[in-house]
Design a protein around this motif. Structure first.
Motif, PDB file in Angstrom:
ATOM      1  N   THR A  46     -73.624  44.343 -83.535  1.00 38.04           N
ATOM      2  CA  THR A  46     -72.235  44.750 -83.750  1.00 38.04           C
ATOM      3  C   THR A  46     -71.327  43.543 -83.805  1.00 38.04           C
ATOM      4  OG1 THR A  46     -72.633  46.855 -82.619  1.00 38.04           O
ATOM      5  CG2 THR A  46     -70.351  46.145 -82.837  1.00 38.04           C
ATOM      6  N   PHE A  47     -71.527  42.594 -82.893  1.00 40.87           N
ATOM      7  CA  PHE A  47     -70.718  41.382 -82.873  1.00 40.87           C
ATOM      8  C   PHE A  47     -70.914  40.575 -84.158  1.00 40.87           C
ATOM      9  CE2 PHE A  47     -69.565  40.465 -78.153  1.00 40.87           C
ATOM     10  CZ  PHE A  47     -68.937  41.696 -78.093  1.00 40.87           C
ATOM     11  N   THR A  48     -72.130  40.540 -84.665  1.00 43.37           N
ATOM     12  CA  THR A  48     -72.388  39.825 -85.917  1.00 43.37           C
ATOM     13  C   THR A  48     -71.553  40.422 -87.047  1.00 43.37           C
ATOM     14  OG1 THR A  48     -74.643  39.258 -85.249  1.00 43.37           O
ATOM     15  CG2 THR A  48     -74.162  39.210 -87.602  1.00 43.37           C
ATOM     16  N   LYS A  49     -71.449  41.746 -87.085  1.00 42.21           N
ATOM     17  CA  LYS A  49     -70.639  42.401 -88.108  1.00 42.21           C
ATOM     18  C   LYS A  49     -69.167  42.030 -87.946  1.00 42.21           C
ATOM     19  CE  LYS A  49     -73.528  46.415 -89.149  1.00 42.21           C
ATOM     20  NZ  LYS A  49     -73.547  47.871 -89.358  1.00 42.21           N
ATOM     21  N   PHE A  50     -68.682  42.016 -86.708  1.00 43.27           N
ATOM     22  CA  PHE A  50     -67.289  41.648 -86.471  1.00 43.27           C
ATOM     23  C   PHE A  50     -67.021  40.219 -86.938  1.00 43.27           C
ATOM     24  CE2 PHE A  50     -67.124  44.736 -82.635  1.00 43.27           C
ATOM     25  CZ  PHE A  50     -66.792  45.787 -83.476  1.00 43.27           C
ATOM     26  N   ILE A  51     -67.939  39.314 -86.600  1.00 43.36           N
ATOM     27  CA  ILE A  51     -67.772  37.904 -86.963  1.00 43.36           C
ATOM     28  C   ILE A  51     -67.715  37.749 -88.474  1.00 43.36           C
ATOM     29  CG2 ILE A  51     -68.945  35.663 -86.978  1.00 43.36           C
ATOM     30  CD1 ILE A  51     -69.956  36.405 -84.111  1.00 43.36           C
ATOM     31  N   ARG A  52     -68.608  38.446 -89.190  1.00 42.46           N
ATOM     32  CA  ARG A  52     -68.612  38.344 -90.648  1.00 42.46           C
ATOM     33  C   ARG A  52     -67.318  38.882 -91.240  1.00 42.46           C
ATOM     34  NH1 ARG A  52     -74.773  39.965 -91.447  1.00 42.46           N
ATOM     35  NH2 ARG A  52     -73.917  42.053 -91.280  1.00 42.46           N
ATOM     36  N   GLU A  53     -66.838  40.005 -90.707  1.00 42.30           N
ATOM     37  CA  GLU A  53     -65.601  40.587 -91.234  1.00 42.30           C
ATOM     38  C   GLU A  53     -64.412  39.666 -90.975  1.00 42.30           C
ATOM     39  OE1 GLU A  53     -62.559  42.952 -92.769  1.00 42.30           O
ATOM     40  OE2 GLU A  53     -64.698  42.818 -93.217  1.00 42.30           O
ATOM     41  N   ILE A  54     -64.324  39.086 -89.782  1.00 43.32           N
ATOM     42  CA  ILE A  54     -63.238  38.154 -89.470  1.00 43.32           C
ATOM     43  C   ILE A  54     -63.306  36.940 -90.389  1.00 43.32           C
ATOM     44  CG2 ILE A  54     -62.343  36.557 -87.706  1.00 43.32           C
ATOM     45  CD1 ILE A  54     -63.264  38.665 -85.606  1.00 43.32           C
ATOM     46  N   THR A  55     -64.505  36.420 -90.579  1.00 45.34           N
ATOM     47  CA  THR A  55     -64.694  35.247 -91.439  1.00 45.34           C
ATOM     48  C   THR A  55     -64.253  35.537 -92.869  1.00 45.34           C
ATOM     49  OG1 THR A  55     -66.573  34.484 -90.103  1.00 45.34           O
ATOM     50  CG2 THR A  55     -66.406  33.618 -92.327  1.00 45.34           C
ATOM     51  N   MET A  56     -64.678  36.676 -93.424  1.00 49.01           N
ATOM     52  CA  MET A  56     -64.320  37.015 -94.795  1.00 49.01           C
ATOM     53  C   MET A  56     -62.828  37.300 -94.921  1.00 49.01           C
ATOM     54  SD  MET A  56     -66.982  36.615 -96.616  1.00 49.01           S
ATOM     55  CE  MET A  56     -66.218  37.223 -98.122  1.00 49.01           C
ATOM     56  N   ALA A  57     -62.247  37.944 -93.917  1.00 49.33           N
ATOM     57  CA  ALA A  57     -60.812  38.243 -93.955  1.00 49.33           C
ATOM     58  C   ALA A  57     -59.999  36.957 -93.937  1.00 49.33           C
ATOM     59  CB  ALA A  57     -60.432  39.127 -92.766  1.00 49.33           C
ATOM     60  N   ALA A  58     -60.412  35.995 -93.100  1.00 47.00           N
ATOM     61  CA  ALA A  58     -59.712  34.710 -93.031  1.00 47.00           C
ATOM     62  C   ALA A  58     -59.877  33.927 -94.334  1.00 47.00           C
ATOM     63  CB  ALA A  58     -60.239  33.886 -91.854  1.00 47.00           C
ATOM     64  N   ARG A  59     -61.065  34.009 -94.916  1.00 47.96           N
ATOM     65  CA  ARG A  59     -61.308  33.308 -96.175  1.00 47.96           C
ATOM     66  C   ARG A  59     -60.456  33.891 -97.290  1.00 47.96           C
ATOM     67  NH1 ARG A  59     -67.404  33.047 -97.675  1.00 47.96           N
ATOM     68  NH2 ARG A  59     -67.339  31.743 -95.815  1.00 47.96           N
TER      69      ARG A  59
ATOM     70  N   ALA B  39     -50.744  37.215 -88.512  1.00 52.25           N
ATOM     71  CA  ALA B  39     -49.416  37.779 -88.764  1.00 52.25           C
ATOM     72  C   ALA B  39     -49.177  38.020 -90.252  1.00 52.25           C
ATOM     73  CB  ALA B  39     -48.344  36.850 -88.206  1.00 52.25           C
ATOM     74  N   GLY B  40     -49.793  37.191 -91.095  1.00 47.09           N
ATOM     75  CA  GLY B  40     -49.611  37.349 -92.527  1.00 47.09           C
ATOM     76  C   GLY B  40     -50.834  37.874 -93.240  1.00 47.09           C
ATOM     77  N   ASN B  41     -51.827  38.330 -92.485  1.00 47.90           N
ATOM     78  CA  ASN B  41     -53.088  38.788 -93.064  1.00 47.90           C
ATOM     79  C   ASN B  41     -53.502  40.086 -92.374  1.00 47.90           C
ATOM     80  OD1 ASN B  41     -55.735  39.187 -93.913  1.00 47.90           O
ATOM     81  ND2 ASN B  41     -56.312  37.032 -93.765  1.00 47.90           N
ATOM     82  N   PRO B  42     -53.058  41.236 -92.890  1.00 51.46           N
ATOM     83  CA  PRO B  42     -53.347  42.518 -92.230  1.00 51.46           C
ATOM     84  C   PRO B  42     -54.834  42.787 -92.022  1.00 51.46           C
ATOM     85  CG  PRO B  42     -51.671  42.798 -93.915  1.00 51.46           C
ATOM     86  CD  PRO B  42     -52.206  41.403 -94.069  1.00 51.46           C
ATOM     87  N   ARG B  43     -55.651  42.413 -93.006  1.00 50.80           N
ATOM     88  CA  ARG B  43     -57.099  42.648 -92.867  1.00 50.80           C
ATOM     89  C   ARG B  43     -57.649  41.859 -91.679  1.00 50.80           C
ATOM     90  NH1 ARG B  43     -61.884  41.151 -97.286  1.00 50.80           N
ATOM     91  NH2 ARG B  43     -63.635  41.606 -95.892  1.00 50.80           N
ATOM     92  N   LEU B  44     -57.210  40.599 -91.549  1.00 56.75           N
ATOM     93  CA  LEU B  44     -57.670  39.773 -90.437  1.00 56.75           C
ATOM     94  C   LEU B  44     -57.175  40.335 -89.114  1.00 56.75           C
ATOM     95  CD1 LEU B  44     -59.048  37.241 -89.341  1.00 56.75           C
ATOM     96  CD2 LEU B  44     -56.921  35.990 -89.772  1.00 56.75           C
TER      97      LEU B  44
END
Length: 242
Positions: free
Chosen positions: A21-34, A41-46
């Motif tokens: 589960t944590f791996t999925k969270f990390i990937r989503e955070i990484t892709m959202a930041a990218r 504050a300026g990136n709703p997905r992140l």
């Protein structure tokens, strides 16, 4: 007399599930930041990805490392987002969202899961038209049913598209653009959702029962267990677990 799994084995299984589960969270955070930059504050997905990770007890250090990786400060292999579409038993439409550093491996694993459980992988666009990107904010009001009216009023005032209630749960539906605004308005009033994210919501549900339902559930479980899979969406109306 047979015994169930030992406490140690159960704990190991729980730890493995938590790590996945944590791996999925990390990937989503990484892709959202990218995709949208490292400032929540300026990136709703992140912001949504971080909120979900922290809610599930991920440490802030881990979150920050994932953000830095996404913005190019943390190194690591390049990961891309890819969506696969197909049909499962009973004609159920299925979307499989993945993040992977090897699409050849990922599509082979997804296709194998579909073929082994009576489904078939389709081409891009063959299924997605049956879903719409929708913000969902879900509340459990079984212990406080009177909250339904308050949630309804605040949600619609905040710009929600619809509010649906069933069996002690309230589901607030929004456009992706209004998701953060509606969520913030509800939380500012002290209302804490059990789930809040932007999902692919089916326009209609297909009733599935009996052997088809069992095979479909096996396929969904298989897909969820694949390392590269982030989310699995479907339009099945499955029977409640007994």
């Amino acid at each position: 007399m047979g015994r169930g799994p030992s406490i140690e084995n159960r704990k190991n299984a729980e730890d493995a599930k938590k790590a996945k589960t944590f791996t999925k969270f990390i990937r989503e955070i990484t892709m959202a930041a990218r995709a949208g930059g490292g400032d929540p504050a300026g990136n709703p997905r992140l912001r949504t990805a971080i909120d979900k990770a922290l809610h599930n007890n991920m440490t802030r250090d881990t979150v920050e490392r994932a953000v830095k990786r996404g913005t190019g400060e943390g190194g690591g292999q390049a990961v891309e987002e890819v969506r696969y579409e197909g049909y499962g038993p009973g004609g159920v439409a299925i979307l499989v969202d993945c993040m992977t550093d090897n699409t050849t491996r990922t599509v082979a694993e997804v296709r194998h899961a579909f073929s082994k459980q009576g489904g078939n992988l389709g081409s891009s666009g063959s299924v997605a038209f049956q879903f719409a990107e929708t913000g969902e904010i879900i509340f459990d009001i079984r212990e406080e049913p009177a909250l339904e009216e308050k949630i309804l009023e605040l949600a619609l005032d905040g710009g929600a598209d619809d509010v649906q209630s069933e069996d002690g749960f309230v589901d607030v539906l929004t456009s992706p653009a209004n998701f953060e605004t509606v969520k913030a308005k509800l939380e500012a009033a002290g209302l804490k959702p059990i789930e809040a994210e932007v999902v692919m919501r089916p326009s209609n549900r297909v009733a599935v029962a009996g052997e088809a339902a069992e095979t479909l559930q096996a396929l969904l479980d298989w897909l969820e267990e694949l390392d590269d899979v982030q989310e699995v969406y479907h339009n099945a109306d499955l029977p409640a677990a007994s």
